[in-house]
Motif scaffolding. Structure first.
Motif, PDB file in Angstrom:
ATOM      1  N   HIS A  99     -90.635  -2.414 -71.882  1.00  0.00           N
ATOM      2  CA  HIS A  99     -91.861  -2.014 -72.598  1.00  0.00           C
ATOM      3  C   HIS A  99     -92.876  -1.441 -71.617  1.00  0.00           C
ATOM      4  O   HIS A  99     -93.435  -2.161 -70.781  1.00  0.00           O
ATOM      5  CB  HIS A  99     -92.479  -3.196 -73.343  1.00  0.00           C
ATOM      6  N   HIS A 101     -95.826   2.144 -71.118  1.00  0.00           N
ATOM      7  CA  HIS A 101     -96.543   3.273 -71.734  1.00  0.00           C
ATOM      8  C   HIS A 101     -96.736   4.308 -70.630  1.00  0.00           C
ATOM      9  O   HIS A 101     -97.816   4.402 -70.043  1.00  0.00           O
ATOM     10  CB  HIS A 101     -97.912   2.828 -72.263  1.00  0.00           C
ATOM     11  N   HIS A 245     -95.487  -3.521 -81.527  1.00  0.00           N
ATOM     12  CA  HIS A 245     -96.275  -4.590 -80.929  1.00  0.00           C
ATOM     13  C   HIS A 245     -96.460  -5.656 -82.016  1.00  0.00           C
ATOM     14  O   HIS A 245     -96.769  -5.312 -83.161  1.00  0.00           O
ATOM     15  CB  HIS A 245     -97.664  -4.093 -80.524  1.00  0.00           C
ATOM     16  N   HIS A 304     -94.327  -8.373 -76.901  1.00  0.00           N
ATOM     17  CA  HIS A 304     -95.288  -9.466 -76.685  1.00  0.00           C
ATOM     18  C   HIS A 304     -94.934 -10.780 -77.375  1.00  0.00           C
ATOM     19  O   HIS A 304     -94.522 -11.700 -76.706  1.00  0.00           O
ATOM     20  CB  HIS A 304     -96.726  -9.034 -77.008  1.00  0.00           C
ATOM     21  N   ASP A 359     -95.866  -3.340 -69.755  1.00  0.00           N
ATOM     22  CA  ASP A 359     -96.937  -2.738 -70.549  1.00  0.00           C
ATOM     23  C   ASP A 359     -97.474  -1.539 -69.761  1.00  0.00           C
ATOM     24  O   ASP A 359     -96.767  -0.992 -68.929  1.00  0.00           O
ATOM     25  CB  ASP A 359     -98.013  -3.773 -70.904  1.00  0.00           C
TER      26      ASP A 359
HETATM   27 ZN    ZN Z   1     -97.699  -1.969 -75.318  1.00  0.00          ZN
END
Ligand code: ZN
Length: 484
Positions: A99, A101, A245, A304, A359
């Motif tokens: 995960h 970005h 998420h 998460h 993240d």
């Molecule tokens: Zn995220």
């Protein structure tokens, strides 16, 4: 439960040999490389202190394939082997960041926010909007991932002001990385139907070859249940893996359980709030229970699950959802204070596949974007768990290799040292004591990709780091990539 059966969306060993040259050493086809290391371990059953790894390099269309011939405490050197001694290093399979970005890389690390929703507003304001900016940002993220030993990602292709963007997906497909680019969308309140129609048009724009493309309804506070239902329908039609998420913050819980709190205020401020949403939120259900119907209809990748009471473990386990835990993001937002410790060990005991993610770089320490040593790596996430919880290193390696591969639909064997298997790469971490595994997890040495895909050249990584505005122009980033 519907599980996507067609694995076409993923790039696999069978379909794709490495697109880039092997890093660090020259590896002509047919060459056998014997690495004699201080320690070798993977997430399965292979661990040796010290240990030897014998790898054969075979030419394939478009690149070189790495096949493990043997892994053992000792391997007798042969006259046809290229021998590399690394007595001060721990070797592991290449890493999977399930995960991230990457399109936010240009935003860079930012100070910790006082409130989660303030942070969301900051990201909305700073995220790149133009295609060229998005491409450059993802490219920087790819180079920082490789600099951290990561060769596969579950990347979120964030939505711009004008809607979902395919630029991150196209940039990832052109890179040496494997994995999935999850196209993110928002759909709640006023205008949600038009947003879903726009999403469908973007998916059509992607063309016939949608390999490495996935779909991500952002979160239950920004996508209503009708939006999740549409995502499932589109994922079936276009054969796309799904991620979202879920159960990330206390603000999300307030919104889903009671229909109140900062997330509702944000929707009202944006002029999106519609009282119709109270027909499915504010009904007293925990966010994971709220989404359990959607979870039961596909195999989801959940980012998460920080907020996970006992009642939420059941739907996660029963639906086969895979969970990505991002320890540094959890610490950055102070979720332990509001939600308690993350229950990753309970989830694993319940049979849930838990893997690791970073993240975005926005929540990583400032040094993540600095040269030399800047990186986006799940190994740094594993270090947090080792230092804090004394989590078993073999489990940690599993969470950042085979579990991540499984979560992204990649071949698990590419992230092991199982003899006979084609592997995605080899990572080394410098150690400093006679207990190399403990030293690797307790130290700060960068995980270096010693065999596997490389950035096109070291200077491009250097310029990417420097273009973040925090790099040292004199730094020799080549050292990050040269193990031998
Ligand atoms: Zn995220």
């Amino acid at each position: 439960m519907m599980v996507p059966s067609n694995h076409q969306p993923y790039r696999t060993a069978a379909s794709e040999a490495m697109k880039e040259p092997i890093s660090s050493i020259s590896t002509p086809s047919g060459q056998r490389i014997l690495i004699r290391a201080g320690a070798i371990m993977d997430g399965c059953a292979h661990a040796h202190i010290p240990g030897c790894l014998l790898v054969r390099c075979s030419k394939r269309p478009g690149g070189i394939e790495l096949i493990v011939e043997a892994v053992a405490a000792h391997i007798e050197p042969g006259s046809d082997m290229h021998i590399v001694d690394m007595p001060g290093d721990l070797l592991m399979p290449a890493l999977v960041n399930a995960h991230c970005h990457l399109d936010l890389t240009s935003v860079g690390p930012q100070p910790r926010p006082s409130q989660f929703h303030d942070w969301l507003a900051t990201v909305r304001r700073l995220r790149p909007q133009e295609p060229a900016q998005i491409r450059a940002s993802v490219q920087q993220g790819i180079e920082l991932s490789l600099a951290g030993g990561v060769v596969a990602v579950g990347d979120i292709a964030g939505s711009t002001r004008s809607g979902p963007s395919l630029v991150p997906w196209r940039t990832l497909r052109d890179s040496p990385l494997e994995g999935v680019s999850f196209l993110e969308f928002f759909s709640i309140g006023k205008g949600s139907q038009q947003r879903l129609d726009g999403l469908e048009r973007v998916l059509e724009e992607a063309g016939c070859d949608r390999s490495m493309l996935g779909l991500q309804p952002h979160a239950p506070y920004s996508v209503n249940l009708a939006g999740y239902a549409r995502a499932i329908e589109l994922a079936r039609r276009y054969k796309l893996p799904l991620a979202t998420h879920l159960a990330e913050s206390i603000e999300e819980r307030s919104f889903i359980v009671r229909g109140t709190g900062p997330q509702r205020v944000l929707l009202q401020t944006l002029g999106l709030w519609d009282y119709q949403e109270l027909t499915h939120i504010g009904l007293g259900k925990h966010p994971i229970v709220h989404l359990s119907g959607a979870l039961a209809q596909a195999r989801w990748l959940i980012a998460h699950a920080n907020d996970c009471p006992d009642e939420a473990l059941d739907p996660l386990a029963e639906t086969g959802a895979r969970v990505v835990y991002c320890p540094r993001a959890h610490d950055y937002f102070g979720f332990e204070r509001t939600l308690g410790a993350h229950r990753y060990r309970d989830m694993l005991e319940w049979g849930i596949c838990v893997c690791l993610g970073t993240d975005s770089i926005v929540n990583l320490p400032p040094e993540s974007a600095r040269a030399p040593g800047g990186r986006i790596s799940v190994f740094d996430e594993a270090r947090v768990l080792y230092r804090r919880d004394r989590t078993d290193p073999t489990l940690l390696v599993r969470m950042m290799t085979t579990n991540g591969a499984e979560a992204l639909g990649l071949e698990r064997s590419r992230y092991t040292f199982a003899p006979g298997c084609a592997i995605a790469g080899v990572v080394a971490v410098r150690t400093e004591s006679d207990n190399p595994i403990r030293s690797a997890f307790e130290g700060d040495s960068p995980p270096r990709l010693v065999l596997g895909p490389s950035v096109r050249d070291a200077s491009s990584a250097s310029s990417a780091l420097n273009s973040l505005g925090r790099g040292d122009p004199e730094a020799d980033s080549g050292s990050t990539y040269s193990a031998f």
